[in-house]
Each structure stands twice: as C-alpha cells, then as structure tokens.
Design an enzyme around this catalytic site. Structure first.
Site, PDB file in Angstrom:
ATOM      1  N   LYS A  74       4.824  23.062   2.596  1.00 14.65           N
ATOM      2  CA  LYS A  74       3.157  22.932   3.576  1.00 14.65           C
ATOM      3  C   LYS A  74       3.224  24.318   2.224  1.00 14.65           C
ATOM      4  O   LYS A  74       3.527  25.435   3.599  1.00 14.65           O
ATOM      5  CB  LYS A  74       2.415  23.131   5.054  1.00 14.65           C
ATOM      6  CG  LYS A  74       1.017  24.072   4.087  1.00 14.65           C
ATOM      7  CD  LYS A  74       0.029  23.259   5.397  1.00 14.65           C
ATOM      8  CE  LYS A  74      -1.961  23.835   5.288  1.00 14.65           C
ATOM      9  NZ  LYS A  74      -2.238  23.599   6.106  1.00 14.65           N
ATOM     10  N   CYS A 126      -3.730  18.982   4.328  1.00 10.39           N
ATOM     11  CA  CYS A 126      -4.673  19.304   5.022  1.00 10.39           C
ATOM     12  C   CYS A 126      -5.943  20.033   3.758  1.00 10.39           C
ATOM     13  O   CYS A 126      -5.879  19.978   2.728  1.00 10.39           O
ATOM     14  CB  CYS A 126      -4.455  20.431   5.749  1.00 10.39           C
ATOM     15  SG  CYS A 126      -6.433  20.660   6.709  1.00 10.39           S
ATOM     16  N   GLU A 135      -1.091  13.760   8.976  1.00  8.09           N
ATOM     17  CA  GLU A 135      -0.298  15.570   9.324  1.00  8.09           C
ATOM     18  C   GLU A 135       0.222  15.712  10.136  1.00  8.09           C
ATOM     19  O   GLU A 135      -0.610  14.688  11.291  1.00  8.09           O
ATOM     20  CB  GLU A 135      -1.809  16.032   9.460  1.00  8.09           C
ATOM     21  CG  GLU A 135      -0.996  17.882   9.580  1.00  8.09           C
ATOM     22  CD  GLU A 135      -2.428  19.078   9.099  1.00  8.09           C
ATOM     23  OE1 GLU A 135      -1.687  19.672   9.293  1.00  8.09           O
ATOM     24  OE2 GLU A 135      -3.443  18.209   8.774  1.00  8.09           O
TER      25      GLU A 135
END
Length: 509
Positions: free
Chosen positions: A325, A377, A267
C-alpha cells in the site's frame, strides 16, 4: 440586494446548512439535488460579503460539511481507539474544524479574487471549487472525501465520468448551483435563456454520453469470483489467542470458495505477516492452483532482515505478485510526530499502526493470466492512483477493513467512491471487506452483487475482463485540473484587459 444585510443569526444557520446539504447528496442519503442546492445557497451567502466575512462563512460551511460527512471518525477514535467520549468528541471536532479551514480559504479567495471577474460568479466559482477539491486530495497526505461529483454516480451526469472523472462532475454540479442562484438573482429572459441553455447542454450531454461504449469485453467467458467476508470483530482480530479460531473460521468457509477463478479475501485477512502465515496459506494456494484458481488476499508483509513492514496484497495459486500500500491512513497505519504522540492515549497505539509506504510504480498482480490493479482501503478514493493502475489492467480489486467505521455512514460513502472509480476507468471492480460492504461492480459503476454489513458470507458472481480505455483513465485528472486553472487565468486576463465599469463585482455574465 435583499440579502445584503443578512443578519448574523441567519448566516450562522444557513451557512453550515449549506455544507450539510453536500453530505445529504451523497451516500447513503442519495439526495443528489441537495448538492446543487448547496452550491446555490453558498453562492448566495458569498455574493455580497466582504473577504473578511467570507473567511468566517467559509469556515462555517466547512464545519457543516465535514461535521456531518465525516462524523464516523468519532467511531474509530472512541470505539476502536479506546478514547473517552469527551476526548473522542474533542478530537473529532478538531479534525472537522481543521478541514473546514480549507473552505475558509476557498471562500476568501473566491470573494477577494474570483467574484469580481466577468463570469467569476458562474464559471469562476465552479473552477475554484474543483481546484480546492483537488488541493484537498494531496495537502497533508490528502483527504479526498465528500466530493460533489460522487452524488451523480446514478444521474445523467454519470455519462461524463469516463471523460472528465469525478472532478469534472463536481465542476458541472457547481456550475448548476451557480446557474440557479444567478437565475434567481437576475431573472431577465435573456439571462434565464443563457442559464437554461448551459444546463441543458451539460445535463443533456451527460445523458447522451451514457450510451457511449468506451470499452469492450476482452474474453468470451467472464471470470467466476468468490469474495469472502469473514466479519471478524475488530476488538478480537489482533488478539494473539484468537488466531487459531480465525484459521478455523476460514477453513469452514473454504469449500464454498473452491471452484471459482478468483477468490478474494479482505484487508489483513489473517492477522499475521505473510511470512508467518505460509503454513496455512501455501496448502490453500496449492489447492486453488490445481483448479486454475487464484487467491488474492490482504495480509501484512515483512521482508526478512528488515524492520519495515507493509499493508499488502498477495496473489497466490494460479496468480502471482505482491503489492504494498502506497497511501497510508494517518493514525490508523502510521502516526505523525510518532516520537511525541506514542503512548499519550490508546488511539495513538493502535495495533499495526507503524506501516511503511510502498514504492510507486509497482507491478500489477497476475491472476489466471489477467492483470489485476490492486488498491487497499483508502487508496480507491484517489482518482489518479486508480487511473494509473487501470490503464494496463484487465480488472480492478480493492480490499478494505471498514470495521473501523462501525455502523456509520463511512462504509457506504466508501462504496460509492469505489463505484465511481469503476465508472471512470471502464473496468469491473471487486471490493472485498471484512464486515461489509463487499461488492461486484461492473464497468459502468453499477453494483451487480453485494453483501449486507456485519455478517459472515461468501459473495459469488461473475466479473468480465474489459479491453480499451476511457479518457479519464488514459489522462487522469490533469486535463480537468489544468482547464480549471486556465479558466481562472483567462477570466483574470479578460478582466484586466477588457472589463470596465464599477459593476464587475456584481455582474453575473
């Protein structure tokens, strides 16, 4: 009953302990019987109390659960959010105490409405537990952490995961604990036989299902993969003067990554927007493309002429696609009540904490002709989000920066949840992180290779493309959640239609 007059001191000690037992059942402790013991003890503590007493006991249970299970929030606030020790401790306590209110509501609802039902102290308890876990997955953006079912990624119950998912495992775990309590409370032979038969069916069924093959390999040769874990300190990552050294570090690690089909970086691997980092990324992608290889990396993304920016994954080289995301972490990636909180303390001014959420229904990434479902994540802990991507994917990829959690139990919990997503979906999962734990996980949720924490390394191995689908991936959590709601409704109908007598509130059958 012997516990009818349970003294307040024992309530004060035993109820938080019941919550702590759930944490002990999960990673990194792995004491899976503790989760079942927690449910048994919780049933005991709620078996004769009033609804008002249940509010207090439920809150104490939640305080024990979240105070022990998500204490890593303190690390993020104090170490990386630069809050003082007293302020970080206060904010962490406030966070855990607020989450505990959901268990307060659970306990009140159980005692007031579910416990009196026929079967309420057994099936009703488990069904309500699952519904409150599900509620926690979306209420106020959601916090789907510390679910009972995660403790059983390596037990016989794991066989149920591809069928009913983590919520189904939580239901079985809660039923198991309730059975133990009711067997202690009513040790008559007929009752004991009933509870033993139920447990044998649930656990034995899980053991049999572990041999089921829901998916099959979709390629003759597995993919060769390399996962780069750079271990860049969080305190240095976003400093402008560190960027040249970060690029030199990535350059030094590149030769070991060439020659693999898929190269995975974590990430926000490069602390620049993709559009600003292309002078570095384009030559790397070209080199990989010449070898029919794909680079998948996390990197911030900002469209030209737009003020919005995203936490993203891009596929380069022999692959293509961009994913933004969707599920953002409060305070880490966006600040609620931003106009009021910005500037109050450093924790509300973390770097890159104004991301925009990506739209639903984004296309999968493409890598070497295969479809890759990407998750960033926190997203991998949402069962339905992963299930939607897994339905049409050949492989799962999740990237993270668990540096925010330091040396706490947070990264190990995170890894356990990623394993469950692989098991539920019947897909290999590649997990790339900044400082650990990076891992290659097979379609049964088993770790084939992993890194240590806090070291720079390149993890290499193989990932098999899988075809077919599991029930949990095909239908998501809706069947289990609907079944739990219908079960409670059925118990309610039976109670009001057929049940008679004043012993309903204390009868386990």
């Amino acid at each position: 009953m012997p516990h009818k007059g349970l003294r307040p001191l024992w309530v004060l000690l035993l109820t938080p302990l019941a919550g702590v037992l759930v944490t002990l059942s999960l990673a990194p402790f792995g004491l899976w019987p503790a989760g079942i013991a927690s449910c048994a003890l919780y049933c005991y503590l709620l078996s004769t109390c009033t609804p008002r007493q249940a509010l207090w006991r439920g809150w104490l249970f939640g305080l024990g659960l979240f105070g022990s299970g998500v204490s890593w929030v303190y690390v993020s606030i104090h170490v990386y959010g630069y809050a003082s020790v007293p302020l970080a401790a206060f904010l962490t306590t406030l966070f855990c105490a607020g989450l505990a209110l959901l268990h307060s509501l659970f306990a009140w609802t159980y005692v007031r409405h579910v416990r009196p039902l026929p079967g309420g102290m057994l099936l009703g308890f488990a069904a309500l537990w699952v519904l409150f876990e599900w509620l926690r997955s979306w209420l106020l953006t959601g916090f789907p952490w510390l679910y009972l079912g995660y403790a059983h990624i390596d037990t016989w119950l794991a066989g149920w995961a591809p069928v009913v998912g983590v919520y189904g495992l939580s239901f079985i775990c809660a039923v198991s604990g309730a059975c133990l309590f009711l067997a202690w409370r009513n040790p008559r032979p007929v009752a004991l036989l009933t509870y033993a038969s139920l447990l044998a069916g649930l656990w034995g069924g899980g053991g049999l299902l572990r041999t089921a093959e829901w998916v099959a390999p979709g390629a003759e040769q597995p993919l060769s993969v390399a996962l780069y874990q750079p271990n860049i300190p969080q305190q240095l990552k976003w400093r402008r003067e560190q960027y040249p050294e970060i690029l030199r570090q990535f350059d030094r690690a590149l030769p070991e990554q060439y020659g693999h089909d898929i190269v995975l970086w974590p990430e926000s691997a490069l602390p620049r927007f993709y559009q600003q980092a292309r002078d570095y990324l384009d030559p790397v992608a070209q080199q990989l493309q010449r070898n029919d290889a794909t680079l998948i990396t996390g990197i911030p993304w900002r469209d030209a002429g737009s003020e919005d920016y995203y936490n993203s994954i891009v596929a380069l080289g022999a692959g293509e696609g961009v994913y933004h995301k969707q599920r953002l972490v409060p305070f880490g990636e966006y600040v609620p009540l931003e106009s009021r909180l910005r500037g109050l303390i450093a924790f509300f001014d973390l770097p890159m904490s104004s991301f925009s959420a990506g739209p639903p229904g984004q296309d999968l990434l493409q890598a070497n002709g295969y479809r890759i479902a990407p998750f960033i994540c926190y997203e991998v802990v949402y069962p339905d989000l992963v299930a939607r991507g897994a339905r049409t994917a050949d492989l799962l990829v999740t990237i993270s920066n668990d540096s925010w959690f330091g040396a706490s139990i947070g990264p190990l919990q995170h890894l356990q949840m990623a394993r469950m997503r692989a098991l539920e979906s019947g897909r290999y999962l590649l997990r790339g992180t900044n400082n650990g734990i990076s891992a290659i996980i097979d379609h049964r949720g088993q770790i084939l290779a992993r890194t240590a924490q806090f070291e720079e390394t390149v993890l290499t191995g193989e990932a098999q493309v899988m075809l077919g689908s599991t029930p949990a991936a095909s239908f998501g959590t809706r069947p289990v959640i609907s079944a739990c709601a219908l079960l409670l409704l059925l118990l309610l109908v039976i109670f009001h239609t057929f049940w008679r007598g004043g012993e309903a509130a204390t009868t386990p059958e």
